[in-house]
Design an enzyme around this catalytic site. Structure first.
Site, PDB file in Angstrom:
ATOM      1  CD  GLU A 148      43.004  47.758  39.648  1.00 35.87           C
ATOM      2  OE1 GLU A 148      41.876  47.572  40.105  1.00 35.87           O
ATOM      3  OE2 GLU A 148      43.260  48.697  38.864  1.00 35.87           O
ATOM      4  CE1 TYR A 201      41.642  44.886  37.884  1.00 38.48           C
ATOM      5  CE2 TYR A 201      41.369  42.818  39.070  1.00 38.48           C
ATOM      6  CZ  TYR A 201      41.521  44.188  39.074  1.00 38.48           C
ATOM      7  OH  TYR A 201      41.557  44.866  40.259  1.00 38.48           O
TER       8      TYR A 201
END
Ligand code: GDP
Ligand code: MN
Length: 382
Positions: free
Chosen positions: A195, A107
């Site tokens: 993201e 992530y």
């Protein structure tokens, strides 16, 4: 403004982030052609403004172009039900990409930390799944670094964060490059969130952004003409889109009591009071300060476009907004819109008496306080 995955990938690619080969399709036939061009296995991904598509069945693997077409047929025109969107979000397009053979999922994210008054960069080796869940169950698995605004994200900070998060050594140098590019894209796009989840390492060692998310700050859109075409697709709710075209702040909420008020704070409180009285607000709508009759009429029309609305609550506290203008707008609305649902109105402040006098003899239900108004609208719509 939220933009789609395929759009976020276009932006990130311009900043040098490697993304899987692929293209967006609006029809099942297009999806098949793209799958053919890509050759081999592909993944068909629903393009909606909601996370958790994987778990919701919005990400489907296809071995052949025919299968890609079938998946696209099943997805396009359907509504994807995700934990964040239980009412379902309509799918208009799918992204068809080469399928990846994933070895590792990480992530990478950047958002504004209001408390620290800085952008925060977040990195985790537990990528792929719901990052909110990771934050809750394994908070230590997310490494955070804060960026000095005058300095920007420094390469050493990015590298340190990636090492601390336990990202595979062979992925660190590319992940550093991606993270710096993500930061540049975040700043350059005036984003409030950027993201890459997951950032993947394929089994043959290629680092790629398998998924991307970019939310743009609406207040900065005026200086980003390049996002103009993204804006069209960003408003999936037709009533919200129409409200925004008319310059009205409206958010659909899914309940059955229409809400109109002046000032975001007052409207939010009204939503709370209606909920407390046992009702379900259908929307948020702020007519703002100094609204004229025409805008009030427009607001009523927008709220009534939602077929679930069984009653409308006006809560207006006049400052620069005048009660008589609001009353005129409501009267015009009732006359021209053939309103069939009950309307409760609480009017206070500037020219409230004049406004209430105008409403005498109509079927409008007056209320003195916001709490009383909330109780009454819940009663009459039950
Ligand atoms: P999200 O669920 O909306 O965040 O959508 P993602 O694009 O992140 O996909 C969710 C999960 O599906 C990923 O974490 C992967 O595990 C898997 N996935 C996504 N794309 C691919 C792909 O191309 N190949 C494979 N094998 N899995 C994928
Ligand atoms: Mn994802």
């Amino acid at each position: 403004m939220k933009i789609h995955e395929y759009q976020a990938k276009e932006v990130l690619a311009r900043y040098g982030v490697a993304v899987p080969r692929g293209r967006v399709a609006s029809t099942p036939e297009e999806a098949r052609v793209i799958a053919q061009e890509l050759g081999g296995r592909v993944v068909v991904k629903a393009q909606v403004h909601a996370g958790g598509r994987g778990k919701a069945g919005g990400i489907r693997l296809a071995d052949t172009p025919e299968q890609a077409e079938q998946h696209a047929r099943a997805l396009i025109g359907s509504r994807l039900v995700t934990p964040q969107a239980p009412q379902g979000v309509p799918v208009h397009k799918v992204l068809v990409e080469e399928a990846l053979s994933i070895a590792q999922e990480y992530y990478l994210g950047i958002t504004l930390d209001r408390a620290k008054q800085r952008d925060v960069v977040m990195v985790s080796a537990m990528g792929g799944m719901d990052i909110e869940q990771v934050a809750e169950e394994h908070p230590d698995a997310i490494v955070k670094v804060w960026v000095e605004p005058w300095q920007g994200l420094m390469p050493y900070q990015a590298r340190q964060a990636l090492y601390d998060a336990g990202i595979a050594r062979e992925a660190v140098s590319t992940a550093t490059r991606f993270l710096l590019a993500l930061y540049k894209a975040y700043v350059g796009s005036d984003a409030s969130l950027a993201e890459i989840n997951p950032f993947v390492l394929t089994t043959d060692g290629h680092p790629l952004a398998a998924d991307a998310k970019l939310n743009i700050d609406d207040n900065a859109l005026f200086r980003h003409p390049e996002f103009g075409e993204y804006k069209e697709e960003s408003e999936e709710d037709p009533i919200e889109a129409e409200a925004h075209r008319r310059g009205i702040q409206y958010v659909r909420l899914g309940g059955d009591i229409g809400i109109i008020g002046n000032g975001a704070g007052l409207v939010m409180s009204t939503l709370d009071e209606v909920s407390r009285a046992g009702g379900k607000p259908a929307n948020f709508l702020d007519i703002g300060g100094g609204a004229k009759a025409d805008l009030v009429r427009n607001a009523l029309e927008i709220v009534l476009m939602d077929p679930n609305v069984k009653g409308v609550l006006f809560n207006v506290f006049g400052g620069i907004t005048r009660g008589d203008e609001v009353a005129k707008g409501i009267l015009e609305g009732i006359r021209s819109l053939q309103v069939k649902v009950p309307i409760v109105i609480r009017l206070a402040g500037t020219r409230a008496e004049e406004g209430l006098a105008l409403l005498q003899g109509t079927e409008l239900i007056p209320a003195v306080t916001m709490q009383e108004a909330a109780r009454k609208i819940v009663e009459v719509t039950r």
